[in-house]
Scaffold this motif. Structure first.
Motif, short mmCIF file in Angstrom:
data_model
loop_
_atom_site.label_atom_id
_atom_site.label_comp_id
_atom_site.label_asym_id
_atom_site.label_seq_id
_atom_site.Cartn_x
_atom_site.Cartn_y
_atom_site.Cartn_z
N GLU A 2 -31.37 4.61 -44.00
CA GLU A 2 -32.17 5.75 -43.54
C GLU A 2 -32.46 5.60 -42.06
O GLU A 2 -32.68 4.50 -41.55
CB GLU A 2 -33.47 5.82 -44.33
N LEU A 3 -32.47 6.75 -41.37
CA LEU A 3 -32.78 6.78 -39.94
C LEU A 3 -33.91 7.77 -39.71
O LEU A 3 -33.95 8.83 -40.35
CB LEU A 3 -31.56 7.23 -39.13
N PRO A 4 -34.81 7.47 -38.79
CA PRO A 4 -35.88 8.43 -38.47
C PRO A 4 -35.35 9.51 -37.53
O PRO A 4 -35.35 9.37 -36.31
CB PRO A 4 -36.94 7.55 -37.79
N LYS A 39 -21.42 -2.28 -38.52
CA LYS A 39 -22.27 -3.34 -37.96
C LYS A 39 -23.72 -2.86 -37.91
O LYS A 39 -24.32 -2.60 -38.93
CB LYS A 39 -21.75 -3.81 -36.62
N ASN A 40 -24.29 -2.70 -36.71
CA ASN A 40 -25.69 -2.29 -36.62
C ASN A 40 -25.83 -0.83 -36.19
O ASN A 40 -26.84 -0.45 -35.61
CB ASN A 40 -26.46 -3.20 -35.66
N GLU A 41 -24.83 -0.02 -36.50
CA GLU A 41 -24.88 1.40 -36.14
C GLU A 41 -24.53 2.30 -37.32
O GLU A 41 -23.72 1.94 -38.16
CB GLU A 41 -23.89 1.72 -35.00
N ALA A 84 -29.41 13.08 -28.47
CA ALA A 84 -28.97 11.72 -28.79
C ALA A 84 -29.89 10.69 -28.12
O ALA A 84 -30.31 9.73 -28.75
CB ALA A 84 -27.53 11.52 -28.35
N ALA A 85 -30.23 10.92 -26.87
CA ALA A 85 -31.11 9.98 -26.15
C ALA A 85 -32.47 9.87 -26.82
O ALA A 85 -33.02 8.77 -26.95
CB ALA A 85 -31.26 10.42 -24.69
N ARG A 86 -33.02 11.00 -27.26
CA ARG A 86 -34.31 10.97 -27.94
C ARG A 86 -34.26 10.20 -29.26
O ARG A 86 -35.27 9.72 -29.76
CB ARG A 86 -34.84 12.39 -28.17
N HIS A 87 -33.06 10.10 -29.84
CA HIS A 87 -32.88 9.39 -31.10
C HIS A 87 -32.30 7.98 -30.87
O HIS A 87 -31.83 7.34 -31.81
CB HIS A 87 -31.97 10.19 -32.04
N HIS A 88 -32.34 7.52 -29.63
CA HIS A 88 -31.84 6.19 -29.28
C HIS A 88 -30.39 6.02 -29.72
O HIS A 88 -29.99 4.97 -30.22
CB HIS A 88 -32.71 5.09 -29.86
N ALA A 89 -29.61 7.08 -29.54
CA ALA A 89 -28.20 7.08 -29.89
C ALA A 89 -27.38 7.31 -28.62
O ALA A 89 -27.90 7.76 -27.61
CB ALA A 89 -27.90 8.18 -30.91
N GLU A 107 -28.56 3.50 -33.63
CA GLU A 107 -28.89 2.13 -33.94
C GLU A 107 -29.49 2.05 -35.34
O GLU A 107 -30.26 2.90 -35.74
CB GLU A 107 -29.88 1.58 -32.93
N SER A 108 -29.11 1.01 -36.05
CA SER A 108 -29.62 0.80 -37.41
C SER A 108 -30.19 -0.62 -37.50
O SER A 108 -29.70 -1.53 -36.84
CB SER A 108 -28.47 0.97 -38.40
N ASP A 109 -31.20 -0.81 -38.32
CA ASP A 109 -31.78 -2.13 -38.50
C ASP A 109 -30.92 -3.02 -39.38
O ASP A 109 -31.06 -4.23 -39.36
CB ASP A 109 -33.17 -2.01 -39.13
N LEU A 110 -30.02 -2.42 -40.17
CA LEU A 110 -29.19 -3.21 -41.08
C LEU A 110 -27.98 -3.76 -40.35
O LEU A 110 -27.45 -3.16 -39.45
CB LEU A 110 -28.73 -2.35 -42.25
N THR A 111 -27.52 -4.90 -40.77
CA THR A 111 -26.31 -5.49 -40.18
C THR A 111 -25.24 -5.64 -41.22
O THR A 111 -25.47 -5.56 -42.38
CB THR A 111 -26.61 -6.87 -39.54
#
Length: 111
Positions: A2-4, A39-41, A84-89, A107-111
């Motif tokens: 899940e992504l915010p 990976k982490n994305e 995209a920038a506002r979503h750190h993408a 970006e995702s917290d999972l690896t």
């Protein structure tokens, strides 16, 4: 994972890129949209089967008022880069004579 995400902003981003892709293709062309985890994305990819983006335009993609369309304003992709920038993408582009793929990498917290 899940992504915010802001649903309305992501919808606008997808619509802008899809519209550009549809307009770049001949009638009956295909457009592919997919998401995947690498990976982490989390990556959203949108691929058209048009003629590609001219090389001399690539460095200015996302700049306000830069367009290759006769009736375009050059604001659609600029808005996408802001979203995209506002979503750190970040947005990556792969283009050639067989089509263009936009990769929106979150970006995702999972690896």
């Amino acid at each position: 994972p899940e992504l915010p995400l802001d649903e309305n902003e992501i919808r606008q981003l997808i619509l802008n890129i899809v519209r550009n892709g549809v307009e770049a293709m001949p009638a009956g062309g295909f457009l592919n949209i997919k998401t995947y985890h690498d990976k982490n994305e989390v990556i959203l990819s949108i691929r058209d089967h048009g003629s590609g983006i001219p090389e001399e335009i690539l460095d200015t993609i996302g700049t306000p008022f830069v367009t290759t369309k006769d009736t375009g304003t050059g604001l659609g992709l600029s808005v996408c880069y802001q979203i995209a920038a506002r979503h750190h993408a970040n947005i990556k582009i792969d283009t050639n004579h067989t089509g263009t793929t936009f990769f929106i990498c979150f970006e995702s917290d999972l690896t």
